[in-house]
Enzyme design. Structure first.
Site, PDB file in Angstrom:
ATOM      1  N   HIS A 172       0.879  -1.181   0.000  1.00  8.90           N
ATOM      2  CA  HIS A 172       0.000   0.000   0.000  1.00  8.90           C
ATOM      3  C   HIS A 172       0.917   1.232   0.000  1.00  8.90           C
ATOM      4  O   HIS A 172       1.984   1.210   0.631  1.00  8.90           O
ATOM      5  CB  HIS A 172      -0.844   0.084   1.284  1.00  8.90           C
ATOM      6  CG  HIS A 172      -2.041  -0.814   1.318  1.00  8.90           C
ATOM      7  ND1 HIS A 172      -2.391  -1.535   2.445  1.00  8.90           N
ATOM      8  CD2 HIS A 172      -2.989  -1.086   0.386  1.00  8.90           C
ATOM      9  CE1 HIS A 172      -3.502  -2.215   2.200  1.00  8.90           C
ATOM     10  NE2 HIS A 172      -3.887  -1.968   0.966  1.00  8.90           N
ATOM     11  N   CYS A 266      -1.894   2.461   9.320  1.00 11.52           N
ATOM     12  CA  CYS A 266      -2.909   1.508   8.851  1.00 11.52           C
ATOM     13  C   CYS A 266      -4.097   1.456   9.814  1.00 11.52           C
ATOM     14  O   CYS A 266      -5.203   1.110   9.405  1.00 11.52           O
ATOM     15  CB  CYS A 266      -2.335   0.097   8.776  1.00 11.52           C
ATOM     16  SG  CYS A 266      -0.917  -0.090   7.714  1.00 11.52           S
TER      17      CYS A 266
HETATM   18  N1  ARG Z   1      -3.169  -7.487   6.459  1.00  9.14           N
HETATM   19  C1  ARG Z   1      -3.645  -6.267   5.886  1.00  9.14           C
HETATM   20  C2  ARG Z   1      -3.627  -6.381   4.373  1.00  9.14           C
HETATM   21  O1  ARG Z   1      -2.719  -6.958   3.852  1.00  9.14           O
HETATM   22  C3  ARG Z   1      -2.820  -5.114   6.362  1.00  9.14           C
HETATM   23  C4  ARG Z   1      -3.351  -3.780   5.922  1.00  9.14           C
HETATM   24  C5  ARG Z   1      -2.473  -2.650   6.309  1.00  9.14           C
HETATM   25  N2  ARG Z   1      -3.058  -1.404   5.981  1.00  9.14           N
HETATM   26  C6  ARG Z   1      -2.441  -0.361   5.402  1.00  9.14           C
HETATM   27  N3  ARG Z   1      -3.082   0.736   5.299  1.00  9.14           N
HETATM   28  N4  ARG Z   1      -1.248  -0.477   4.857  1.00  9.14           N
HETATM   29  O2  ARG Z   1      -4.505  -5.912   3.688  1.00  9.14           O
END
Ligand code: ARG
Length: 274
Positions: A172, A266
């Site tokens: 992300h 996150c």
């Molecule tokens: N396990 C989650 C995923 O892979 C973690 C999300 C983390 N969120 C973020 N905004 N980077 O989707």
């Protein structure tokens, strides 16, 4: 070197979701290993500490009720993007997280937000759509898609700058880039395609550049109010750079949530009012 400028914080409103059902029961990013135990009580302590830090900085924290069967729901950043009170609810890439979108939609509708749109393209909310002043820096290539960027630009009314992520560890945009203030960012360039790096270098000649160790410690998964920057304690090099640029680093520790590939940013979704 010239004296660093005075940084003015702006009070924020955030949506957080307690990690009541947090687990690593599937793997959708390279940080996740379902065979490795997770201590939910520790995750809860780390999350409460983050909430206390945000409130201590004067920010308002609202709560999304956690739902069983959605172990990643603690990562509210992925549920929506909110600009001037307009909401674009996410469409998750993986079925394991799809149910989170409906929970966000209900929360925003009940809270009185209008309009509440739902993305028709894969769009993981503020994980990939980072509001930077009057533009959105948007990640693509691993989760959110380029058509989703065009949809966001149309529905949220801000120009979107498309950037391409190339390293699966930084899946992300909010794992590789932090918006520090309306016109300043910090990031780790190798997470991005060469054309995206050139674009950022032209837009933000004053950016703070992270090194790989700080990026791998999730140091770029940070929350800035324009002055205070909440970031993982392990990102010591970034903290020193922030200090030199007039910001106040506020370290937190969230090792349990990192087992799911998550950090402080996150866990927060900014609710930008009308
Ligand atoms: N396990 C989650 C995923 O892979 C973690 C999300 C983390 N969120 C973020 N905004 N980077 O989707």
């Amino acid at each position: 070197m010239t004296a660093s400028p005075h940084r003015e914080p702006r009070r924020r409103r955030y949506l957080l979701c307690p990690p009541a059902h947090f687990a690593v029961s599937y793997a959708i990013n390279p940080w996740m290993d379902p065979g490795r135990p997770v201590d939910r009580a520790a995750a809860d302590r780390q999350w409460r500490r983050l909430r206390a830090v945000l409130r201590g900085l004067g920010h308002e924290v609202l709560t999304l009720d956690p739902l069983p069967g959605l172990p990643d729901m603690v990562f509210t950043a992925n549920g929506a993007t909110v600009v001037d009170g307009r909401v674009l609810v996410a469409r998750f890439k993986y079925a394991e997280r799809a149910g989170e979108a409906a929970a966000h939609r209900r929360w925003f509708a009940r809270a009185g937000y209008r309009p509440v749109h739902t993305a028709t393209q894969v769009n993981e909310g503020e994980g990939d759509l980072l509001v930077a002043g009057r533009r959105i820096l948007a990640g693509s290539g691993l989760r959110t898609t380029a058509p989703a960027h065009r949809e966001a630009q149309h529905l949220l009314g801000l120009p979107v700058v498309t950037l391409r992520l190339v390293d699966p560890r930084f899946y992300h945009l909010d794992t590789a880039l932090t918006v520090l203030s309306d016109d300043q960012i910090m990031y780790w360039p190798p997470a991005l395609a060469p054309t995206s790096r050139r674009l950022l270098a032209a837009l933000y000649p004053n950016a703070i550049l992270a090194d790989e160790a700080d990026a791998a410690a999730f140091g770029l998964n940070a929350i800035s109010d324009g002055r205070h920057v909440v970031l993982p304690r392990a990102a010591a090099g970034l903290a020193a750079q922030l200090h030199a640029h007039g910001y106040r680093p506020v370290p937190v520790e969230m090792p349990e949530l990192l087992k799911a590939g998550g950090g402080p940013k996150c866990c927060t979704l900014e609710l930008r009012g009308a």
